[in-house]
Design a protein around this motif. Structure first.
Motif, mmCIF file in Angstrom:
data_model
loop_
_atom_site.group_PDB
_atom_site.id
_atom_site.type_symbol
_atom_site.label_atom_id
_atom_site.label_comp_id
_atom_site.label_asym_id
_atom_site.label_seq_id
_atom_site.Cartn_x
_atom_site.Cartn_y
_atom_site.Cartn_z
ATOM 1 N N ARG A 1 -7.029 -1.587 5.058
ATOM 2 C CA ARG A 1 -7.706 -1.519 6.348
ATOM 3 C C ARG A 1 -8.045 -2.925 6.846
ATOM 4 O O ARG A 1 -7.821 -3.260 8.004
ATOM 5 N N GLU A 2 -8.559 -3.717 5.901
ATOM 6 C CA GLU A 2 -8.929 -5.092 6.246
ATOM 7 C C GLU A 2 -7.694 -5.895 6.683
ATOM 8 O O GLU A 2 -7.746 -6.653 7.643
ATOM 9 N N GLN B 1 3.550 -5.490 6.606
ATOM 10 C CA GLN B 1 4.274 -4.964 7.773
ATOM 11 C C GLN B 1 3.367 -4.099 8.638
ATOM 12 O O GLN B 1 3.243 -2.913 8.407
ATOM 13 N N VAL B 2 2.687 -4.711 9.607
ATOM 14 C CA VAL B 2 1.862 -3.946 10.555
ATOM 15 C C VAL B 2 2.277 -4.331 11.957
ATOM 16 O O VAL B 2 2.328 -5.508 12.246
ATOM 17 N N GLU C 1 -13.043 -16.568 0.316
ATOM 18 C CA GLU C 1 -12.575 -15.174 0.407
ATOM 19 C C GLU C 1 -12.090 -14.684 -0.957
ATOM 20 O O GLU C 1 -12.386 -13.562 -1.370
ATOM 21 N N ILE D 1 -6.764 -4.921 10.166
ATOM 22 C CA ILE D 1 -7.645 -5.543 11.162
ATOM 23 C C ILE D 1 -7.268 -7.004 11.342
ATOM 24 O O ILE D 1 -7.194 -7.513 12.465
ATOM 25 N N MET D 2 -6.987 -7.655 10.217
ATOM 26 C CA MET D 2 -6.596 -9.073 10.285
ATOM 27 C C MET D 2 -5.348 -9.236 11.157
ATOM 28 O O MET D 2 -5.255 -10.143 11.969
ATOM 29 N N ARG E 1 -10.332 -27.013 5.888
ATOM 30 C CA ARG E 1 -11.209 -25.939 6.362
ATOM 31 C C ARG E 1 -10.630 -24.576 5.959
ATOM 32 O O ARG E 1 -11.326 -23.695 5.494
ATOM 33 N N TYR F 1 -4.316 -7.228 13.517
ATOM 34 C CA TYR F 1 -4.611 -6.940 14.922
ATOM 35 C C TYR F 1 -5.305 -8.102 15.625
ATOM 36 O O TYR F 1 -5.164 -8.268 16.828
ATOM 37 N N VAL F 2 -6.087 -8.873 14.873
ATOM 38 C CA VAL F 2 -6.763 -9.994 15.542
ATOM 39 C C VAL F 2 -5.919 -11.269 15.492
ATOM 40 O O VAL F 2 -6.378 -12.330 15.884
ATOM 41 N N GLY F 3 -4.676 -11.141 15.012
ATOM 42 C CA GLY F 3 -3.748 -12.258 15.130
ATOM 43 C C GLY F 3 -3.595 -13.123 13.892
ATOM 44 O O GLY F 3 -3.197 -14.292 13.989
ATOM 45 N N ALA F 4 -3.903 -12.549 12.713
ATOM 46 C CA ALA F 4 -3.742 -13.343 11.488
ATOM 47 C C ALA F 4 -2.259 -13.478 11.158
ATOM 48 O O ALA F 4 -1.492 -12.533 11.321
ATOM 49 N N THR F 5 -1.869 -14.657 10.697
ATOM 50 C CA THR F 5 -0.483 -14.840 10.251
ATOM 51 C C THR F 5 -0.361 -14.251 8.843
ATOM 52 O O THR F 5 -1.367 -14.038 8.169
ATOM 53 N N TYR G 1 -12.068 -21.689 3.340
ATOM 54 C CA TYR G 1 -12.226 -20.286 3.724
ATOM 55 C C TYR G 1 -11.469 -19.372 2.761
ATOM 56 O O TYR G 1 -12.000 -18.381 2.283
ATOM 57 N N PHE H 1 -1.970 -16.439 6.317
ATOM 58 C CA PHE H 1 -3.436 -16.381 6.342
ATOM 59 C C PHE H 1 -3.913 -15.220 5.463
ATOM 60 O O PHE H 1 -4.936 -15.325 4.771
#
Lengths: 229, 295
Positions: free
Chosen positions: B201-202, B294-295, B12, B205-206, B4, B208-212, B8, B215
């Motif tokens: 920016r993307e 690094q965010v 992408e 956001i990734m 899966r 902040y929403v918990g992307a490793t 994705y 990912f």
């Protein structure tokens, strides 16, 4: 749920003290406003909740994660338990409303079936189900902020962190956003909101933590906006 | 990486390529240019290897006997040579055979030979193939020492020349491949860096929403792999076209050497170029994304 225990934050670059011996606790299901002048420490608290910054001394615990000792690999796990809403919405301009929300679920590896079920659900919660196929540029500021809230709620976070969510909106749109935040809070999600919006704070009658120069100056159960001159 | 997730990441990656068509085309052309030069060297190298082998196989010394030696005398000398160590084969060429062979090479002009006596034209000789080419000097000395051998000639200089050219090209090919790979990785990583920068920016956001980190990396790596793969495919097609044209042109000069046909070289060249393209594409992406997480 959230514990700040005697937290001090000093930024290395210019030795600025952003937070000084700050202590407070936020329980599950609470709605808390963080208020104060610019530079009072609101953003430092938000950044610490997201583990963008770490305390210089003291302890910060968020959903059981110790921010001071959290490893780089554990940060995504912490952030998945939180929802974040920013003043500037931070939507992806080349994706539809639906995709902007679904994106947050893809990130956590949610199955497609679950994404198809959950996205319309959260869009309904923010009254935007009918705009699923629109792009951010086709929406008003208030609608964009609602999309950002739907994205924050997509993964059922236990805490919703809102950094000046009404900062770019007029009063009517701000009221709509606050009504939705209140609704979300009623359903059991903890809400921590940093704001300058005096009218909103006064009308909501929620807990207010007031900061000044990095220190806690007031913590009232059903407080109002009083930051001094 | 579950299926899966892979699906994705791939979707992408394809979307990113589509949104950044110009950058993707730039990267594909870069990879293609590097691989094209590399592919051309590879084809040359494979053919040179073959030519060296052919020359090694043809490497023989020829012992000429005095003109007056008849077939019987020549055979006796050739028999003596055949029992020497390091002799794989010793084949007698009589005066008549030498005359006939020479006549054959003249083709339609062979009639000029009509009034020449075969016994007075070329001497009999013994064609000797060694077991070990490196011992050619010793064999040559031993053959020269046999009574009845007037002159010994060999084609060793030609063979040595081809062998040294081959080794120069082989070493050059390796150095070239490393240099081209570094250049390609550098250019691809810079191109993808622009892409990553545009999508900072993307990525935020990734995060902040918990992307490793992985990912976020995977779509870029797959994007690099696709770019590398497409660059390699174009390079393979052009290499195939050029090598076919070149081999046709070389064939028209005669069959001094047997060149490899395109259908013979291209499977190996294609696999090498595809692997090379995919690896430099992926490496370029990894280098590009490294600093932006690094965010």
């Amino acid at each position: 749920m959230i514990i700040f225990d005697n937290v001090t934050k000093v930024y290395d670059d210019n030795k600025t003290v952003a937070l000084e011996n700050l202590s407070f606790t936020v329980e599950k299901g609470e709605f808390v406003f963080l208020v104060g002048h610019s530079g009072a420490g609101k953003s430092s608290i938000i950044r610490m909740l997201l583990c963008e910054e770490r305390p210089t001394s003291g302890k910060v615990i968020v959903n059981g994660f110790d921010i001071g000792t959290l490893s780089q690999k554990q940060i995504p796990e912490l952030r998945r338990s939180l929802g974040v809403v920013f003043q500037d919405f931070r939507l992806l301009p080349n994706r539809t409303v639906y995709d902007n929300v679904a994106f947050a679920m893809h990130v956590v590896g949610a199955p497609t079936k679950q994404i198809r079920r959950r996205v319309p659900e959260v869009l309904s919660l923010v009254d935007l189900a009918h705009k699923a196929r629109a792009y951010p540029s086709q929406l008003s500021g208030g609608e964009q902020q609602r999309v950002s809230m739907a994205r924050a709620l997509a993964n059922n976070p236990s805490i919703l962190i809102a950094d000046e969510p009404t900062g770019n909106l007029d009063l009517k749109r701000s009221d709509e956003i606050m009504a939705i935040l209140d609704r979300i809070n009623q359903k059991g999600t903890t809400v921590v909101m940093a704001t300058h919006a005096e009218k909103i704070v006064n009308s909501m009658q929620k807990r207010v933590i007031t900061l000044d120069m990095g220190a806690l100056v007031r913590d009232e159960e059903k407080g109002g906006y009083e930051v001094g001159i | 990486m579950a299926f899966r997730g892979l699906k994705y990441y791939c979707s992408e990656a394809f979307k990113n390529i589509w949104y950044n068509k110009l950058m993707a085309i730039t990267s594909i052309i870069t990879v293609m240019s590097c691989l094209l030069i590399f592919g051309f060297f590879l084809v040359v190298q494979l053919n040179l290897n073959d030519i060296t082998k052919q020359l090694e196989g043809q490497c023989e010394i020829q012992a000429f006997m005095p003109q007056e030696y008849n077939d019987e005398q020549a055979k006796q000398v050739c028999d003596k040579i055949s029992v020497l160590p390091n002799v794989k084969s010793a084949i007698l060429e009589t005066r008549q055979q030498a005359y006939d062979n020479y006549k054959d090479t003249l083709g339609t002009a062979a009639n000029v030979m009509e009034n020449i006596n075969p016994e007075e034209f070329l001497p009999a000789s013994c064609k000797i193939r060694p077991n070990d080419i490196s011992q050619l000097n010793e064999l040559e000395a031993q053959v020269s020492a046999i009574e009845g051998v007037e002159e010994v000639i060999n084609r060793r200089d030609t063979v040595n020349g081809v062998i040294s050219v081959n080794s120069i090209i082989r070493n050059g090919c390796i150095i070239f491949a490393v240099l081209l790979a570094l250049i390609a990785v550098f250019i691809i990583s810079n191109t993808i860096k622009l892409d990553v920068h545009a999508r900072q920016r993307e990525i935020h956001i990734m995060k902040y929403v918990g992307a490793t980190d992985w990912f976020i990396r995977w779509p870029f790596i797959i994007e690099g792999i696709i770019v590398g793969f497409l660059g390699a495919v174009v390079a393979i097609l052009i290499t195939l076209l050029i090598s076919s044209l070149l081999l046709n042109a070389l064939d028209s000069f005669g069959n001094i050497f047997q060149f490899r046909s395109s259908s013979d070289t291209m499977p190996l060249v294609s696999v090498v170029l595809l692997l090379f393209g995919v690896v430099i594409g992926a490496l370029g992406s990894l280098v590009a994304v490294r600093k932006h997480l690094q965010v």
